[in-house]
Design a protein around this motif. Structure first.
Motif, PDB file in Angstrom:
ATOM      1  N   UNK A   5       2.822  -2.111  -2.093  1.00 51.42           N
ATOM      2  CA  UNK A   5       1.949  -2.584  -1.011  1.00 51.42           C
ATOM      3  C   UNK A   5       1.901  -4.110  -0.908  1.00 51.42           C
ATOM      4  N   UNK A   6       2.663  -4.778  -1.760  1.00 53.84           N
ATOM      5  CA  UNK A   6       2.671  -6.245  -1.756  1.00 53.84           C
ATOM      6  C   UNK A   6       4.023  -6.762  -1.265  1.00 53.84           C
ATOM      7  N   UNK A  29       2.033 -14.146   1.681  1.00 51.86           N
ATOM      8  CA  UNK A  29       1.827 -12.863   1.004  1.00 51.86           C
ATOM      9  C   UNK A  29       1.178 -11.896   1.983  1.00 51.86           C
ATOM     10  N   UNK A  57      -0.387  -8.046   2.156  1.00 53.06           N
ATOM     11  CA  UNK A  57      -0.873  -6.920   1.359  1.00 53.06           C
ATOM     12  C   UNK A  57      -1.236  -5.780   2.298  1.00 53.06           C
ATOM     13  N   UNK A  58      -0.707  -4.595   2.040  1.00 52.30           N
ATOM     14  CA  UNK A  58      -1.031  -3.419   2.856  1.00 52.30           C
ATOM     15  C   UNK A  58      -2.172  -2.671   2.175  1.00 52.30           C
ATOM     16  N   UNK A  59      -3.280  -2.469   2.918  1.00 53.80           N
ATOM     17  CA  UNK A  59      -4.506  -1.909   2.350  1.00 53.80           C
ATOM     18  C   UNK A  59      -4.913  -0.652   3.116  1.00 53.80           C
ATOM     19  N   UNK A  90      -3.431  -7.635   5.025  1.00 56.66           N
ATOM     20  CA  UNK A  90      -4.109  -8.906   4.781  1.00 56.66           C
ATOM     21  C   UNK A  90      -3.047  -9.961   4.494  1.00 56.66           C
ATOM     22  N   UNK A 149      -2.227 -13.700   3.128  1.00 62.03           N
ATOM     23  CA  UNK A 149      -2.776 -14.724   2.222  1.00 62.03           C
ATOM     24  C   UNK A 149      -1.678 -15.755   1.924  1.00 62.03           C
TER      25      UNK A 149
END
Lengths: 150, 150
Positions: free
Chosen positions: B51-52, B68, B70-72, B84, B86
């Motif tokens: 997910x990163x 970066x 991020x899949x949440x 998200x 970042x």
């Protein structure tokens, strides 16, 4: 503040969780308590991911609170790991009981346990009471939160 | 906007990534370009997590941008998955080249590919130019971002 148990959410908690997500000025327009299938699919995915912690607060056998904690490793701040809190909800009957504080304190403690150096969350600009709540718990409103719907 | 390649970051990119993280009014106080060990540990963890997505932008063999993604997964919004963003950084030599836009467009496209319904990010309240940049790209500053240092 006794009598609450905070534990990982299971499929049996979904009706109560979705009812809480929908019982909210913003959530009312965004949720579908009559169709739990998409929530079941999402919970399966969350449970399988070691960086995801969806918990519920239970009192007297009733699921009356929930939040999602996501652990996010990263490069910035000397390779810091941060956590992100989402989907904080407390049942209408329990508001003012201190359960919101208990849930956030759980999330902060779990973040420490997971080696996080930072806990973050975003709150809709219209949720003024929530902002005061987070500031009382030591969170600083240092950032703007941007969203893009796809 | 040609000549840039966006690809997953590797350990060989870390000196350039950390130099970009540190070349920033906020990052200068928070990063340690002389000690890459904590960044190597963090990158190992990020690369192992499906997910990163830590990527770099490369032009003429130089690593000149990074972010970066991020899949949440989540329960709210009918089991929506969000992403998200970042740690967005563009090398000083490349600012104004459109590379920031290219990086965010990559992140939005990758978020769609991953089935996300929402892309979100927070930006320090002092980064006024960044806020204008994200609004031009369609992001809405609808939230307050709270942080708690542990």
């Amino acid at each position: 503040m006794s009598g609450f148990e905070i534990r990982p959410a299971t499929a049996a908690d979904l009706p109560a969780i979705v009812a809480m997500l929908a019982d909210d000025p913003l959530g009312a327009r965004r949720e579908s308590p009559a169709d739990l299938a998409p929530y079941r699919t999402a919970l399966d995915r969350l449970v399988a991911d070691p960086n995801q912690h969806v918990v519920v607060a239970v009192r007297d056998g009733r699921t009356v609170g929930t939040l999602q904690l996501t652990v996010v490793p990263g490069l910035s701040r000397r390779g810091s790991t941060r956590s992100i809190i989402e989907g904080v909800r407390v049942h209408g009957d329990e508001r003012g009981s201190g359960l919101g504080t208990l849930l956030i304190e759980w999330a902060v403690e779990e973040s420490r346990r997971q080696g996080c150096q930072l806990v973050q969350l975003t709150s809709d600009a219209t949720r003024v009471d929530a902002h005061r709540f987070y500031e009382r718990l030591g969170f600083e409103p240092s950032h703007l939160g941007f969203k893009l719907q796809l």
